[in-house]
Design an enzyme around this catalytic site. Sequence first.
Site, PDB file in Angstrom:
ATOM      1  N   ALA A  45     -26.950 -48.662 -50.610  1.00  0.00           N
ATOM      2  CA  ALA A  45     -27.320 -50.093 -50.401  1.00  0.00           C
ATOM      3  C   ALA A  45     -26.669 -50.616 -49.550  1.00  0.00           C
ATOM      4  CB  ALA A  45     -28.647 -50.711 -51.170  1.00  0.00           C
ATOM      5  N   GLY A  46     -25.432 -51.716 -50.787  1.00  0.00           N
ATOM      6  CA  GLY A  46     -24.243 -52.045 -50.102  1.00  0.00           C
ATOM      7  C   GLY A  46     -22.992 -51.759 -49.523  1.00  0.00           C
ATOM      8  N   HIS A 267     -36.832 -36.481 -63.550  1.00  0.00           N
ATOM      9  CA  HIS A 267     -36.846 -35.278 -62.087  1.00  0.00           C
ATOM     10  C   HIS A 267     -36.757 -34.070 -63.093  1.00  0.00           C
ATOM     11  CE1 HIS A 267     -35.554 -33.239 -58.253  1.00  0.00           C
ATOM     12  NE2 HIS A 267     -34.877 -34.299 -57.555  1.00  0.00           N
ATOM     13  N   SER A 285     -31.784 -30.097 -56.061  1.00  0.00           N
ATOM     14  CA  SER A 285     -32.230 -31.117 -55.144  1.00  0.00           C
ATOM     15  C   SER A 285     -33.526 -30.524 -54.874  1.00  0.00           C
ATOM     16  CB  SER A 285     -31.802 -31.335 -54.121  1.00  0.00           C
ATOM     17  OG  SER A 285     -32.848 -31.082 -52.933  1.00  0.00           O
ATOM     18  N   ARG A 338     -42.814 -35.608 -58.522  1.00  0.00           N
ATOM     19  CA  ARG A 338     -41.852 -35.453 -59.773  1.00  0.00           C
ATOM     20  C   ARG A 338     -42.416 -36.097 -61.290  1.00  0.00           C
ATOM     21  NH1 ARG A 338     -36.328 -38.515 -57.079  1.00  0.00           N
ATOM     22  NH2 ARG A 338     -35.953 -36.136 -55.535  1.00  0.00           N
ATOM     23  N   HIS A 409     -32.908 -39.318 -64.078  1.00  0.00           N
ATOM     24  CA  HIS A 409     -33.002 -39.350 -63.168  1.00  0.00           C
ATOM     25  C   HIS A 409     -32.423 -40.259 -62.460  1.00  0.00           C
ATOM     26  CE1 HIS A 409     -31.383 -38.296 -59.217  1.00  0.00           C
ATOM     27  NE2 HIS A 409     -32.513 -38.566 -58.625  1.00  0.00           N
ATOM     28  N   GLU A 433     -31.730 -49.129 -55.448  1.00  0.00           N
ATOM     29  CA  GLU A 433     -32.464 -48.996 -56.769  1.00  0.00           C
ATOM     30  C   GLU A 433     -31.995 -50.545 -57.726  1.00  0.00           C
ATOM     31  OE1 GLU A 433     -31.572 -45.457 -60.594  1.00  0.00           O
ATOM     32  OE2 GLU A 433     -30.616 -45.463 -58.505  1.00  0.00           O
ATOM     33  N   ARG A 443     -40.774 -42.994 -58.122  1.00  0.00           N
ATOM     34  CA  ARG A 443     -40.215 -42.797 -56.931  1.00  0.00           C
ATOM     35  C   ARG A 443     -40.477 -41.472 -55.873  1.00  0.00           C
ATOM     36  NH1 ARG A 443     -35.976 -41.045 -54.820  1.00  0.00           N
ATOM     37  NH2 ARG A 443     -34.800 -40.288 -56.602  1.00  0.00           N
ATOM     38  N   LEU A 449     -33.018 -43.054 -50.499  1.00  0.00           N
ATOM     39  CA  LEU A 449     -31.771 -43.182 -49.782  1.00  0.00           C
ATOM     40  C   LEU A 449     -32.896 -44.339 -48.381  1.00  0.00           C
ATOM     41  CD1 LEU A 449     -29.713 -39.372 -49.003  1.00  0.00           C
ATOM     42  CD2 LEU A 449     -29.292 -40.980 -50.475  1.00  0.00           C
TER      43      LEU A 449
END
Length: 646
Positions: A45-46, A267, A285, A338, A409, A433, A443, A449
């Site tokens: 994001a940044g 998660h 993952s 999740r 998570h 986030e 989420r 992402l």
Amino acid sequence: MTQINSKIPQGPLAQKWSNYKASQKLVNPANKRRLDIIVVGTGLAGASAAASLGELGFNVLNFCIQDSPRRAHSIAAQGGINAAKNYPNDGDSVYRLFYDTIKGGDYRAREANVYRLAEVSNSIIDQCVAQGVPFAREYGGYLDNRSFGGAQVSRTFYAKGQTGQQLLLGAYSALSRQVSKGSVKLYTRYEMMDVVIINGKARGIIARNLRTGKLERFFGHAVVIATGGYGNTFFLSTNAMGSNGSAAMQCYRKGAYFANPCYAQIHPTCIPVHGEFQSKLTLMSESLRNDGRIWVPKKKEDVDAIRAGKLKPTQIPEDNRDYYLERRYPAFGNLVPRDVASRAAKERCDAGFGVGATGLAVYLDFSEAINRLGRDVVEARYGNLFQMYYKIVDEDPYETPMMIYPAIHYTMGGIWVDYECMTSIEGLFSIGEANFSDHGANRLGASALMQGLADGYFVLPYTIQNYLADEIRTPRMSTELPEFAEAEGSVQAKIQKIMAIKGNRSVDSIHKQLGLIMWDFVGMSRTKESLQEALDDIQKVKHEFWTNVYIPGESEDLNVELEKALRVADFIEIGELMARDALHREESCGGHFRAEYQTAEGEALRDDEHFSYVGCWKYEGEDKAPSLLKEPLVYETVHMQQRNYK
């Protein structure tokens, strides 16, 4: 009572973002050079925001807590990024991505924000391909897709098991270009300590040079917070050790609302805890649930034999295995969201069917996929993940099923923002986030992402101009103004207070004590009694911290223990806010599961009549209870209903 203005544009849902862009105020190129923007954070994001704003012509000051933006926690994301391109031609669309996200968040997200996220998702993929991100491709040359939880289509783009790393390198290359051009000035190893408010508007920050310990002042016409989530409140989480919620709490204490703090994601596919001296957890993952099947033994005697080391999971015949997700949720199987998968794993372990030395693990088995697809195909898809598991656990997942268990998570709560990503403080924005806006109470996988890059590349560059258009007459302000001096003095006083305690407890020991309280009482399952106990115990931890913590070294020097102490002081406040929010929300939704409120089948039971709102907490002063403001959630397009993945 203060009214919450979310600034949602008028018009049909599918046209709101287009209508907004068509009517927003703009800043002409010459004026952009006169405006300074502070961006705190260099993750997806940044970095994407700083690069985009620099490309537009603004002067950007970008602050990185690490020695390089390439070390941001975004690099740890493994499985992929969602977009609605529908390359597999399996029925996906912008609307379906929007609907899956709203449903996955258990109808606790703002409808307009989620639709915008789905709408810009396709542009993210185009942007990243143009940057050279090496997405996996299928035989015909198209980008490949795989499935993730909460969806019945394949919309997740990926780069093996290192998607976050590749996307971050793309954003880093864009950022580096702006740094070399001089439009972005990068400050590495700096940590934001406070936000400076002048006449009700964010006008700068106080940052600590982590190499020297010196406090420094920085002015900006606007400030953007992109510092990630607060999952490390639990001590053990899948987050990087440096991930923290301090910037969010600094904004909160200056008047920014903190929204839905109790929404923390568990998660389901994490390597289980393996010792009391462990400092973090490792995620496997969610993409593994595409081909891996989750199960536990059906018979207690098999469980006992496995725990005693007398039986291997490969010796248990197929008929004696309980593929409980496939049994309970036949429509989605192993790819339920999740929160659903995590609670199902906990239920099996609580019933005595968990495996591993602690009984807090289930199996993730690839034997069927290897037999069906061949080892080469499985290795091509997940090889680096299998290698990582092998190095940590010392078991070969090609031969023996992985053991997994849920862990903290991601945090869906965060700084409250309106449709423009601006907080309740004018000129203070929050993206990725760090804000609360897009995921509701849970989420979906591969959407973190997506939100980070959507906000940075395609949302903030528009919305921040709508604010800055009225700031072109505001000259650059001196950092010698009283507001800067007061903010720096407050930070310095806090540092001196911590350094002067000279107690007997290490920072980590107190943080671990807090984490155990959070996991036991504010974790996967919560009750009124457990939350009240948590609030009492957190007060004891707070007292212990402020009377008995020990920080070696000096404050005006490199001091990692002081860095951690400042963050843990904020984690204690966040933990209290999470428990308070969870206690007031007398329902179950997504990652917030109150055991008193569940269906006969053990699923989350929402109370839409009383709790269909964003819970916004307003700071009222030290040692005072915060006040609760409510932003109603109004759905114009989606009909709220009980989630069903069966």
